[in-house]
Design a protein around this motif. Sequence first.
Motif, PDB file in Angstrom:
ATOM      1  N   PRO A 198      48.545  41.914  41.260  1.00  0.00           N
ATOM      2  CA  PRO A 198      48.801  41.399  39.914  1.00  0.00           C
ATOM      3  C   PRO A 198      48.258  42.377  38.870  1.00  0.00           C
ATOM      4  O   PRO A 198      47.178  42.945  39.066  1.00  0.00           O
ATOM      5  CB  PRO A 198      48.032  40.072  39.882  1.00  0.00           C
ATOM      6  N   PRO A 199      48.970  42.618  37.781  1.00  0.00           N
ATOM      7  CA  PRO A 199      48.462  43.506  36.743  1.00  0.00           C
ATOM      8  C   PRO A 199      47.203  42.929  36.105  1.00  0.00           C
ATOM      9  O   PRO A 199      47.082  41.716  35.931  1.00  0.00           O
ATOM     10  CB  PRO A 199      49.612  43.584  35.735  1.00  0.00           C
ATOM     11  N   GLU A 200      46.265  43.803  35.786  1.00  0.00           N
ATOM     12  CA  GLU A 200      45.031  43.369  35.147  1.00  0.00           C
ATOM     13  C   GLU A 200      45.328  42.806  33.755  1.00  0.00           C
ATOM     14  O   GLU A 200      46.074  43.406  32.991  1.00  0.00           O
ATOM     15  CB  GLU A 200      44.058  44.536  35.018  1.00  0.00           C
ATOM     16  N   PRO A 201      44.761  41.652  33.407  1.00  0.00           N
ATOM     17  CA  PRO A 201      44.943  41.140  32.049  1.00  0.00           C
ATOM     18  C   PRO A 201      44.274  42.074  31.049  1.00  0.00           C
ATOM     19  O   PRO A 201      43.299  42.753  31.377  1.00  0.00           O
ATOM     20  CB  PRO A 201      44.263  39.770  32.087  1.00  0.00           C
ATOM     21  N   VAL A 202      44.778  42.107  29.837  1.00  0.00           N
ATOM     22  CA  VAL A 202      44.290  43.060  28.845  1.00  0.00           C
ATOM     23  C   VAL A 202      43.775  42.355  27.596  1.00  0.00           C
ATOM     24  O   VAL A 202      44.090  41.191  27.324  1.00  0.00           O
ATOM     25  CB  VAL A 202      45.401  44.056  28.439  1.00  0.00           C
ATOM     26  N   THR A 203      42.970  43.111  26.836  1.00  0.00           N
ATOM     27  CA  THR A 203      42.537  42.700  25.508  1.00  0.00           C
ATOM     28  C   THR A 203      42.934  43.809  24.548  1.00  0.00           C
ATOM     29  O   THR A 203      42.675  44.987  24.814  1.00  0.00           O
ATOM     30  CB  THR A 203      41.014  42.484  25.468  1.00  0.00           C
ATOM     31  N   LEU A 204      43.581  43.431  23.458  1.00  0.00           N
ATOM     32  CA  LEU A 204      44.081  44.400  22.494  1.00  0.00           C
ATOM     33  C   LEU A 204      43.328  44.276  21.178  1.00  0.00           C
ATOM     34  O   LEU A 204      43.061  43.173  20.703  1.00  0.00           O
ATOM     35  CB  LEU A 204      45.580  44.189  22.243  1.00  0.00           C
ATOM     36  N   ARG A 241      44.901  49.234  19.974  1.00  0.00           N
ATOM     37  CA  ARG A 241      44.444  49.952  21.167  1.00  0.00           C
ATOM     38  C   ARG A 241      43.975  48.952  22.206  1.00  0.00           C
ATOM     39  O   ARG A 241      43.736  47.773  21.900  1.00  0.00           O
ATOM     40  CB  ARG A 241      43.304  50.900  20.824  1.00  0.00           C
ATOM     41  N   TYR A 242      43.843  49.429  23.446  1.00  0.00           N
ATOM     42  CA  TYR A 242      43.282  48.587  24.506  1.00  0.00           C
ATOM     43  C   TYR A 242      41.755  48.557  24.389  1.00  0.00           C
ATOM     44  O   TYR A 242      41.135  49.558  24.006  1.00  0.00           O
ATOM     45  CB  TYR A 242      43.648  49.130  25.887  1.00  0.00           C
ATOM     46  N   LEU A 243      41.166  47.432  24.727  1.00  0.00           N
ATOM     47  CA  LEU A 243      39.720  47.369  24.880  1.00  0.00           C
ATOM     48  C   LEU A 243      39.349  48.239  26.072  1.00  0.00           C
ATOM     49  O   LEU A 243      39.909  48.096  27.156  1.00  0.00           O
ATOM     50  CB  LEU A 243      39.274  45.925  25.118  1.00  0.00           C
ATOM     51  N   GLY A 244      38.417  49.166  25.886  1.00  0.00           N
ATOM     52  CA  GLY A 244      38.042  50.081  26.951  1.00  0.00           C
ATOM     53  C   GLY A 244      37.255  49.395  28.054  1.00  0.00           C
ATOM     54  O   GLY A 244      36.615  48.358  27.840  1.00  0.00           O
ATOM     55  N   PRO A 245      37.268  49.961  29.260  1.00  0.00           N
ATOM     56  CA  PRO A 245      36.591  49.327  30.399  1.00  0.00           C
ATOM     57  C   PRO A 245      35.076  49.210  30.239  1.00  0.00           C
ATOM     58  O   PRO A 245      34.466  48.361  30.867  1.00  0.00           O
ATOM     59  CB  PRO A 245      36.960  50.255  31.576  1.00  0.00           C
ATOM     60  N   GLN A 246      34.476  50.048  29.388  1.00  0.00           N
ATOM     61  CA  GLN A 246      33.037  50.011  29.211  1.00  0.00           C
ATOM     62  C   GLN A 246      32.622  49.223  27.968  1.00  0.00           C
ATOM     63  O   GLN A 246      31.417  49.065  27.700  1.00  0.00           O
ATOM     64  CB  GLN A 246      32.488  51.437  29.105  1.00  0.00           C
ATOM     65  N   GLU A 247      33.594  48.746  27.187  1.00  0.00           N
ATOM     66  CA  GLU A 247      33.252  48.023  25.950  1.00  0.00           C
ATOM     67  C   GLU A 247      32.941  46.558  26.249  1.00  0.00           C
ATOM     68  O   GLU A 247      33.589  45.911  27.046  1.00  0.00           O
ATOM     69  CB  GLU A 247      34.411  48.109  24.964  1.00  0.00           C
ATOM     70  N   ARG A 248      31.928  46.060  25.548  1.00  0.00           N
ATOM     71  CA  ARG A 248      31.523  44.671  25.719  1.00  0.00           C
ATOM     72  C   ARG A 248      31.259  44.036  24.349  1.00  0.00           C
ATOM     73  O   ARG A 248      30.617  44.622  23.491  1.00  0.00           O
ATOM     74  CB  ARG A 248      30.215  44.585  26.540  1.00  0.00           C
ATOM     75  N   PHE A 249      31.787  42.834  24.179  1.00  0.00           N
ATOM     76  CA  PHE A 249      31.532  42.121  22.930  1.00  0.00           C
ATOM     77  C   PHE A 249      30.088  41.644  22.874  1.00  0.00           C
ATOM     78  O   PHE A 249      29.508  41.534  21.823  1.00  0.00           O
ATOM     79  CB  PHE A 249      32.475  40.917  22.785  1.00  0.00           C
TER      80      PHE A 249
END
Length: 236
Positions: A60-66, A228-236
Amino acid sequence: MTEAKRLSRCLIEAIGCSRREAELYIEGGWVTVDGEVVDLPQFPVQNRQVQLLPGAKAEPPEPVTLMLNQAPGLDETAALASITPQSQAAAFDIGKRVLKGHFRQLRCLAPLQPGATGLQVFTQDWRTARKLTAEFGKLEQEYLVEVQGTLQADGLERLKRGVAAKGQALPPVKASWQNETHLRIALKAPTPGVVAQLCTAVGLTVVSLRRLRLGGVSMGKLPLGQWRYLGPQERF
């Protein structure tokens, strides 16, 4: 005349996979029709070349945050509609393949202040959705506020301590001048209109409001109207 087949059926016949595998390959953006990626299993195919791309994974494709730098005059619905493959910010390309599925079932769970522009977040990732839902009130939001008027004496210190407006106590915030006409204000869980109330309490009138940061995620130099996509290392 040959009847069109579903893309998933064509892929099954071409490589001998199961129906579920075919759907996963297609939804993951690993299948092309005449050289163009198509991620809809039900896409009708007739007398066209179907190919599976190298390195394909039946997952399954990974869900994304934009992350969108929302332009003025847009509500959440219009802002979401402005997110298209063409409006992706090239300078922030992290090498992620853009899929049509990335623009489906997106939710906005971190609304901007009324009338504000800037950082808007849309997600289909349940982990991000849970974070924003459960901890939204704890996340610091930073706004760039264009103002006019004359700041009252010790106005910044008063904002940092907390001020009162019409008998209502307003929360203390982080406040500093960016330049002669713009303040940077950071606060948690801002209620609608609170930034304008804060500014009015110290003699200023808000001209415009732009969100720069939400929690640990900054908009940076994302161009207006682009995402842009939320990067893999970014955290809210």
